[in-house]
Design a protein around this motif. Structure first.
Motif, short mmCIF file in Angstrom:
data_model
loop_
_atom_site.label_atom_id
_atom_site.label_comp_id
_atom_site.label_asym_id
_atom_site.label_seq_id
_atom_site.Cartn_x
_atom_site.Cartn_y
_atom_site.Cartn_z
N ASN A 32 0.88 -1.16 0.00
CA ASN A 32 0.00 0.00 0.00
C ASN A 32 0.92 1.22 0.00
O ASN A 32 1.96 1.23 0.67
CB ASN A 32 -0.89 0.02 1.24
CG ASN A 32 -2.02 -0.99 1.16
OD1 ASN A 32 -2.24 -1.61 0.13
ND2 ASN A 32 -2.71 -1.16 2.26
N SER A 94 3.09 0.45 3.30
CA SER A 94 2.75 -0.55 4.30
C SER A 94 2.51 -1.87 3.59
O SER A 94 2.36 -1.91 2.37
CB SER A 94 1.51 -0.15 5.11
OG SER A 94 0.34 -0.22 4.31
N GLY A 96 -0.06 -3.74 3.81
CA GLY A 96 -1.45 -3.98 3.47
C GLY A 96 -2.08 -5.07 4.32
O GLY A 96 -2.97 -5.79 3.86
N THR A 103 1.69 -1.26 9.92
CA THR A 103 2.62 -0.16 10.13
C THR A 103 3.00 0.51 8.83
O THR A 103 3.29 -0.17 7.83
CB THR A 103 3.87 -0.67 10.85
OG1 THR A 103 3.49 -1.24 12.10
CG2 THR A 103 4.86 0.46 11.10
N GLN A 104 3.00 1.82 8.86
CA GLN A 104 3.44 2.59 7.70
C GLN A 104 4.89 3.06 7.91
O GLN A 104 5.25 3.51 8.99
CB GLN A 104 2.54 3.80 7.48
CG GLN A 104 1.12 3.38 7.08
CD GLN A 104 0.22 4.55 6.80
OE1 GLN A 104 0.66 5.65 6.51
NE2 GLN A 104 -1.08 4.32 6.90
#
Lengths: 115, 115
Positions: A32, A94, A96, A103-104
């Motif tokens: 993501n 992240s 996804g 976590t980003q």
């Protein structure tokens, strides 16, 4: 290991000029991807996110657009910059994962100054 | 929409002293992230809390999420110059759907460590 790159690091552009900021991720597939803007006094604001190639969701209506031409590439664009577009632009990725534990991880950012 | 309020906005601490930063949500937190940002750089992930009462530590930094999951604190023990920077809390929305909703962030706490 995964790394995230942003280009350019800094940019000074006149009002009305176009914009293209690039973000690339290495070491993972189908991430993501997110674009945030950090402006003085306003905190970090989510602009766009993408769950796959060609899939873009916008959070805030504005004169910016985003595209994801490749799995690990995310581009932020504008046809005509405004003074209010100045700020620090951060890209994040992240894995996804479902639920809240996704976590980003953030890139180094691009400092944009519109004059 | 979810709002996060961080306090204090800025903090000056003498090296070696302990300090606490708070993050309060207007809604129940389903995932609370702590990041650190050095001036002009990207965000570095510190810790993620998900369960009420959860506590995590990394080196001299401890983060806690209260039982009601509406408040988190970040505590630094025996502060060092390397701890200086901006600390941001970020919250996942109720349904993250693979994390694609992005995070809502507080405005950050500026921490200065005096030698």
């Amino acid at each position: 290991s995964q790394t995230i790159h942003q280009w350019p690091a800094t940019l000074v552009q006149p009002v009305g000029s176009p914009l293209s900021l690039e973000c690339t991720v290495e070491g993972t597939s189908n991430p993501n991807l997110y674009w945030y803007r950090q402006a003085a006094g306003r905190g970090l604001q989510l602009l766009f996110y993408s769950v796959g190639i060609g899939q873009i969701s916008s959070e805030v209506p504005q004169n910016l657009s985003a595209s994801r031409p490749q799995d690990r590439q995310f581009i932020l664009s504008s046809k005509k910059l405004l003074l209010s577009d100045s700020g620090f632009y951060l890209c994040a990725w992240s894995r996804g994962l479902a639920g809240a534990a996704d976590t980003q991880y953030f890139g180094p950012g691009t400092r944009l100054t519109v004059l | 929409s979810q709002e996060l309020e961080q306090s204090p906005q800025s903090l000056i601490v003498q090296e070696g002293k302990n300090l606490t930063i708070n993050c309060t949500s207007s809604k129940t937190l389903y995932g609370l992230y702590w990041y650190k940002q050095k001036y002009g750089e990207g965000l570095i992930f510190l810790m993620m809390l998900q369960k009420g009462g959860e506590e995590k530590s990394h080196e001299k930094i401890t983060a806690k999420l209260d039982e009601k999951k509406q408040q988190s604190s970040l505590h630094i023990t025996a502060s060092q110059p390397s701890h200086a920077g901006i600390y941001l809390c970020g919250a996942a929305t109720m349904y993250s759907g693979g994390g694609a909703d992005g995070l809502t962030f507080g405005k950050g706490t500026h921490l200065i460590i005096q030698p």
